[in-house]
Design a protein around this motif. Structure first.
Motif, short mmCIF file in Angstrom:
data_model
loop_
_atom_site.label_atom_id
_atom_site.label_comp_id
_atom_site.label_asym_id
_atom_site.label_seq_id
_atom_site.Cartn_x
_atom_site.Cartn_y
_atom_site.Cartn_z
N ASN A 252 -47.44 5.84 -28.73
CA ASN A 252 -48.31 4.68 -28.49
C ASN A 252 -47.63 3.59 -27.67
O ASN A 252 -47.92 2.40 -27.82
CB ASN A 252 -48.81 4.09 -29.82
CG ASN A 252 -49.55 5.12 -30.65
OD1 ASN A 252 -50.17 6.04 -30.11
ND2 ASN A 252 -49.47 4.98 -31.96
N GLN A 253 -46.71 4.00 -26.81
CA GLN A 253 -46.11 3.08 -25.85
C GLN A 253 -46.76 3.24 -24.47
O GLN A 253 -47.06 2.25 -23.82
CB GLN A 253 -44.60 3.31 -25.71
CG GLN A 253 -43.79 2.86 -26.90
CD GLN A 253 -42.30 3.05 -26.65
OE1 GLN A 253 -41.87 3.76 -25.72
NE2 GLN A 253 -41.48 2.41 -27.48
N LYS A 254 -46.96 4.51 -24.07
CA LYS A 254 -47.53 4.79 -22.74
C LYS A 254 -48.59 5.89 -22.87
O LYS A 254 -48.27 6.99 -23.36
CB LYS A 254 -46.43 5.26 -21.77
CG LYS A 254 -45.32 4.26 -21.53
CD LYS A 254 -44.26 4.86 -20.62
CE LYS A 254 -43.08 3.93 -20.42
NZ LYS A 254 -42.03 4.56 -19.56
N ASP B 193 -50.68 10.85 -24.72
CA ASP B 193 -49.53 10.02 -25.11
C ASP B 193 -48.28 10.65 -24.48
O ASP B 193 -47.94 11.80 -24.77
CB ASP B 193 -49.40 9.99 -26.64
CG ASP B 193 -48.38 8.95 -27.10
OD1 ASP B 193 -47.38 8.74 -26.39
OD2 ASP B 193 -48.60 8.36 -28.18
N PHE C 79 -45.23 10.18 -25.01
CA PHE C 79 -44.13 10.47 -25.93
C PHE C 79 -44.10 11.95 -26.29
O PHE C 79 -43.04 12.58 -26.26
CB PHE C 79 -44.28 9.63 -27.20
CG PHE C 79 -43.30 10.00 -28.28
CD1 PHE C 79 -41.96 9.70 -28.16
CD2 PHE C 79 -43.74 10.65 -29.43
CE1 PHE C 79 -41.06 10.04 -29.15
CE2 PHE C 79 -42.84 10.99 -30.44
CZ PHE C 79 -41.51 10.68 -30.29
N ALA D 42 -41.47 8.30 -22.83
CA ALA D 42 -41.60 7.19 -23.77
C ALA D 42 -40.68 7.44 -24.96
O ALA D 42 -40.49 8.58 -25.38
CB ALA D 42 -43.04 7.04 -24.23
N GLU D 43 -40.11 6.37 -25.49
CA GLU D 43 -39.18 6.50 -26.62
C GLU D 43 -39.89 6.61 -27.96
O GLU D 43 -39.28 7.01 -28.94
CB GLU D 43 -38.23 5.30 -26.63
CG GLU D 43 -37.34 5.22 -25.39
CD GLU D 43 -36.42 4.02 -25.42
OE1 GLU D 43 -36.55 3.20 -26.37
OE2 GLU D 43 -35.58 3.89 -24.51
N PRO E 158 -53.39 -0.23 -30.91
CA PRO E 158 -52.05 -0.19 -30.31
C PRO E 158 -51.37 -1.55 -30.27
O PRO E 158 -52.01 -2.59 -30.29
CB PRO E 158 -52.34 0.32 -28.89
CG PRO E 158 -53.75 -0.10 -28.61
CD PRO E 158 -54.46 -0.05 -29.92
N ASP E 159 -50.06 -1.49 -30.19
CA ASP E 159 -49.23 -2.69 -30.07
C ASP E 159 -48.33 -2.51 -28.85
O ASP E 159 -47.50 -1.60 -28.81
CB ASP E 159 -48.39 -2.89 -31.34
CG ASP E 159 -47.54 -4.15 -31.26
OD1 ASP E 159 -47.87 -5.04 -30.47
OD2 ASP E 159 -46.54 -4.21 -31.99
N ALA E 160 -48.49 -3.35 -27.84
CA ALA E 160 -47.70 -3.28 -26.61
C ALA E 160 -47.87 -1.91 -25.94
O ALA E 160 -46.88 -1.24 -25.62
CB ALA E 160 -46.23 -3.56 -26.90
N LEU E 161 -49.11 -1.52 -25.74
CA LEU E 161 -49.42 -0.22 -25.14
C LEU E 161 -49.73 -0.38 -23.67
O LEU E 161 -50.45 -1.30 -23.26
CB LEU E 161 -50.62 0.41 -25.85
CG LEU E 161 -51.24 1.65 -25.18
CD1 LEU E 161 -50.25 2.81 -25.20
CD2 LEU E 161 -52.55 2.04 -25.88
#
Length: 382
Positions: free
Chosen positions: A222-224, A246, A248, A218-219, A280-283
């Motif tokens: 809280n994305q993946k 997480d 990331f 993950a870049e 989260p946002d767009a998780l």
């Protein structure tokens, strides 16, 4: 800044760390990234009635103080027994042999206890340490102590390569082969891996697609997130441990432990992650197809927080390899070959591994041999 929240389970384990396991208040606060006054209040609130959930504000009762004193005394007696067992045969030897034994094992036991058990003085030992050995012996002794300290700090799980990165991080230039030689000389050998326990075969309901598709990077935080739970056997029965990582930083951002593997187990782990990281946002949340993750309770929690659901294909553990790797490390480095009389003992072990070793300290090869927390700090993650 969002106010940090902690579950009752987290607070109880933090209190046990100070009250039952001999960790100082200051050290525990540093390890858990807490203000010392917060931890002190938790201990105080819990002190008047250990059977309840933070019921009072009083000091420890006299009988509790006596129990604590006896525990400390018992720990010292056990240490003296182990010292004498390991150092048998030294009493007929000279001071150099005794002092050498103390120098070798002072990373395991306090120097005071070692000196008392072997009948030598601390001042004599420190004077012996001050003598000037040869340059090669001096270099090997210094580096060997760092190697052993790294190995013990990893709970005897690091191999030569991770110990090497520890030593390099301390500013000591050396080669990997030298680390391997010093570890062989001190008989420091990492624990071998062993086969894990069977996966959960519970009933499935609504199944989501494999959106993650084995993209375990993950870049940004809280994305993946990946999640799963595992089993630990105790004399009281199974303890089920759920965790959320997480991708990331490979940091464990949520966890929960229970005597049952109901949907509440994985729901509590996700709630802790949301409390810690914020809504989260767009998780993307990835798990297996276990009945706990497909349950209405868990799916509703994800929907309420705008989390996209992803699930592994049936029977394919590689679709959640990052999570499997974490549980493999937990069992290999801490749980393996141990017997727990109670679930509480196993809970304390898991809490210590996650919050005091894995997240803040354990070097991760995927992160360039940084710990998850150090990796996030370098990336300026709040």
């Amino acid at each position: 800044m969002q106010r940090r929240k902690f579950s009752r389970e987290f607070k109880l384990e933090a209190v046990k760390l100070v009250r039952d396991r001999g960790v100082t208040m200051a050290q525990a606060a540093r390890d858990l990234d807490l203000h010392i006054n917060v931890l002190r209040k938790w201990v105080s609130d819990h002190g008047s009635d250990p059977g309840g959930a933070f019921p009072g504000h009083g000091q420890m009762r006299p009988e509790q103080l006596e129990i604590e004193r006896l525990r400390r005394e018992n720990a010292k007696l056990k240490a003296e027994r182990d010292i004498l067992k390991k150092g048998r045969g030294l009493f007929r030897e000279g001071l150099d042999m005794k002092f050498g034994f103390i120098a070798k094992h002072r990373g395991v036991w306090p120097v005071t206890w070692l000196c008392e058990a072997l009948g030598v003085s601390r001042s004599g030992f420190h004077a012996w340490l001050g003598r000037a050995p040869s340059a090669r012996a001096r270099s090997d002794e210094m580096l060997g102590a760092r190697v052993r300290a790294s190995f013990i700090a990893s709970y005897r799980t690091y191999g030569a390569r991770r110990v090497w990165h520890d030593v390099l991080a301390e500013g000591q230039p050396c080669g990997l082969h030298r680390i391997e030689r010093l570890m062989r000389q001190q008989a420091l050998k990492a624990r071998p891996r062993r086969r894990g326990l069977p996966r959960d075969d519970g009933q499935r309901s609504v199944i989501a697609e494999n959106v993650l598709d084995r993209q375990f990077s993950a870049e940004a935080p809280n994305q993946k997130w990946v999640a799963d739970f595992t089993y630990i056997w105790t004399a009281e029965g199974w303890l089920y441990v759920a965790a959320v990582i997480d991708l990331f930083s490979r940091r464990v951002v949520g966890w929960s432990m229970s005597a049952t593997m109901a949907a509440q187990l994985v729901t509590d782990a996700l709630m802790m992650a949301i409390w810690r990281r914020g809504k989260p946002d767009a998780l993307l949340h990835h798990s297996d197809q276990g009945s706990q993750y497909t349950s209405e309770q868990f799916q509703r929690l994800m929907a309420d927080n705008g989390v996209t659901c992803s699930m592994s294909r049936s029977g394919n553990v590689w679709d959640n390899a990052a999570m499997e790797s974490f549980f493999s490390s937990l069992k290999t480095e801490r749980i393996a070959r141990k017997t727990y009389r109670t679930r509480n003992q196993a809970k304390a072990e898991v809490f210590d591994y996650i919050e005091r070793f894995y997240n803040p300290t354990r070097r991760h090869s995927t992160l360039g041999y940084l710990s998850p927390i150090d990796f996030e700090r370098q990336a300026n993650v709040a």
